[in-house]
Design an enzyme around this catalytic site. Sequence first.
Site, short mmCIF file in Angstrom:
data_model
loop_
_atom_site.label_atom_id
_atom_site.label_comp_id
_atom_site.label_asym_id
_atom_site.label_seq_id
_atom_site.Cartn_x
_atom_site.Cartn_y
_atom_site.Cartn_z
N HIS A 286 -2.92 11.04 0.84
CA HIS A 286 -2.37 10.81 2.18
C HIS A 286 -1.82 12.14 2.69
CE1 HIS A 286 -0.79 7.46 4.97
NE2 HIS A 286 -0.45 8.59 5.55
N GLU B 226 -3.25 -0.08 7.98
CA GLU B 226 -2.06 0.27 8.76
C GLU B 226 -2.17 -0.32 10.15
OE1 GLU B 226 -1.03 4.44 9.15
OE2 GLU B 226 -1.41 4.77 7.02
N GLU C 78 -7.14 8.51 6.60
CA GLU C 78 -7.35 9.14 7.90
C GLU C 78 -7.85 10.58 7.83
OE1 GLU C 78 -3.83 8.69 10.30
OE2 GLU C 78 -4.03 6.53 10.37
N ASN D 146 -7.09 1.80 9.91
CA ASN D 146 -5.78 2.05 10.50
C ASN D 146 -5.93 1.99 12.00
OD1 ASN D 146 -4.82 2.48 7.95
ND2 ASN D 146 -4.22 4.62 8.27
N TYR E 103 -3.69 1.45 15.88
CA TYR E 103 -2.38 1.38 16.53
C TYR E 103 -2.41 1.01 18.01
CZ TYR E 103 -0.20 3.33 12.38
OH TYR E 103 0.27 3.50 11.10
N ARG F 9 0.86 -1.19 0.00
CA ARG F 9 0.00 0.00 0.00
C ARG F 9 0.89 1.23 0.00
NH1 ARG F 9 -2.44 3.17 4.71
NH2 ARG F 9 -3.77 4.66 3.61
C1 PNW Z 1 -0.86 7.39 10.79
N1 PNW Z 1 -2.11 10.14 16.55
O1 PNW Z 1 -0.90 8.63 11.39
C2 PNW Z 1 -0.55 7.73 9.34
O2 PNW Z 1 -1.47 7.23 8.40
C3 PNW Z 1 0.87 7.47 8.95
O3 PNW Z 1 1.20 8.31 7.89
C4 PNW Z 1 1.78 7.62 10.14
O4 PNW Z 1 3.12 7.59 9.83
C5 PNW Z 1 1.39 6.50 11.11
O5 PNW Z 1 0.03 6.58 11.47
C6 PNW Z 1 2.23 6.47 12.39
O6 PNW Z 1 2.03 7.62 13.14
C7 PNW Z 1 -1.21 8.92 12.68
O7 PNW Z 1 -1.40 11.02 17.09
C8 PNW Z 1 -0.44 9.87 13.32
O8 PNW Z 1 -3.11 9.65 17.15
C9 PNW Z 1 -0.73 10.26 14.59
C10 PNW Z 1 -1.83 9.71 15.24
C11 PNW Z 1 -2.62 8.77 14.61
C12 PNW Z 1 -2.29 8.37 13.32
#
Ligand code: PNW
Length: 483
Positions: free
Chosen positions: A126, A384, A173, A313, A315, A80
């Site tokens: 993006h 992601e 996002e 996405n 995390y 991707r």
């Molecule tokens: C995503 N937060 O961004 C993006 O899609 C990527 O480009 C980025 O590199 C990746 O996650 C890692 O950070 C985020 O602060 C950035 O909650 C920050 C946040 C969430 C998503």
Amino acid sequence: MGSVEQSTLPPDFLWGFATAAYQIEGAVNEDGRGPSIWDAFCKIPGKIAGGGSGEIACDSYHRTHEDIALLKQCGAQAYRFSLSWSRIIPLGGRNDPVNEKGLQFYLKFVDDLLAAGITPMVTLFHWDLPEELQRRYGGLLNKQEFVADFAHYARLVFRAFGSKVKHWVTFNEPWCSSVFGFNNGSFAPGRTSDRAKSPVGDSSTEPWIVGHSILVAHGAAVKIYREEFKLQDGGEIGITLNGDWAEPWDAENPADIEACDRKIEFAISWFADPIYHGKYPASMIKQLGDRLPTWSTEDIALVHGSNDFYGMNHYCANYIRAKTGEPELDDVAGNLELLLEDKHGNSIGPITQSPWLRPCPLGFRKLLKWLSERYGYPKIYVTENGTSVLGENDLPLEQLLEDEFRVQYFRDYIGAMADAYTLDGVDVRAYMAWSLMDNFEWAEGYETRFGVTYVDYEHDQKRIPKKSAKSIGQMFDRLIAKV
Ligand code: PNW
């Protein structure tokens, strides 16, 4: 809840790695590329840790063959990546010239990926809006102009790639573009009510206007794809939404429990409810009143039903504590606090290099289930998932390459996803790890690394796979059912 061992993934499950144009390409002035809002933002002193920018980044514009070799080495089935709009249309607009060299760069890259047996998944946007559109009419704030320009760009790209690309992501996002770009101003274009950070912006209204523009632009691009391309090209299209899991700060307090759903609604349902249910969530309408745009009949007709798949996405997770007073005018979270520890001082997960990210793999399984229940068990592509590692950038190279913390993260998260598929009936069909390599981590610059491959920014952007690069393939080998 079941254990990882007994869970599996379907035989046609697609896995690979993700990146984004501005974070890896560099070559910002080459072959006719126009500037994006991120080129402009990085020039403002104090906005990026270490004063970095995407000027060189991983130099992927000149190293596509190296990146494809990395993907092959990892055994990836898919990749991707995103297109830089201003490489293809330097000024961005529907009446502006097309940069043939920019388009050819991506066409060649897709051909090379296909020749290597790697399935491309292409993100149209993006975050790197052509700077000229920001200057000309306020970019994402101007729904009418933005939607027309995005639709034009999307059609041009669909036509150029034809059936070579079967998986399209319109926007990455939109929450980040809206909130970081127009509420707290930490991302381009950096607008906020905080006059210490920006001379312009209104944190109480602009994020909601921007979110609305993005939804309509997404809907317009999907309509174009479905009416003009889908039949002959046989691809599918969706949007990628970010959102983390929420646990109550005080598990005994009904207000905190209720606030968890509201947190996810403000992060995810803001976009997913219009797409799957044709309206904004009640909790947002209640809090925001007429600051939340209302849907015209034409606009919601474009948006409702506009996902062929749900791009996810994900995390981490947070503890959520309800606030008691009236919401602030610039509140975007749903009148609640996001915390890393619960009432008893338990951390939601181990500390990483990213202040916002603490791993909590069970939260992934729970959110997959939450989304499936709310949106009728859509096909989900995880677009992601990944982690930074505390202090990674300061480790001696030998130690840095042994990124056991990241290996464990992937093992736990991929296992949780297989549990969601096997035990909860979640229709998850693809997974892209963030990221193929260390890259420009936006406002955190180059200090935070997310790659399964180390990039040596001091020595010619040399790429060296970390332990995690090899481990993901082994995990999927075990989990994906053989036919
Ligand atoms: C995503 N937060 O961004 C993006 O899609 C990527 O480009 C980025 O590199 C990746 O996650 C890692 O950070 C985020 O602060 C950035 O909650 C920050 C946040 C969430 C998503």
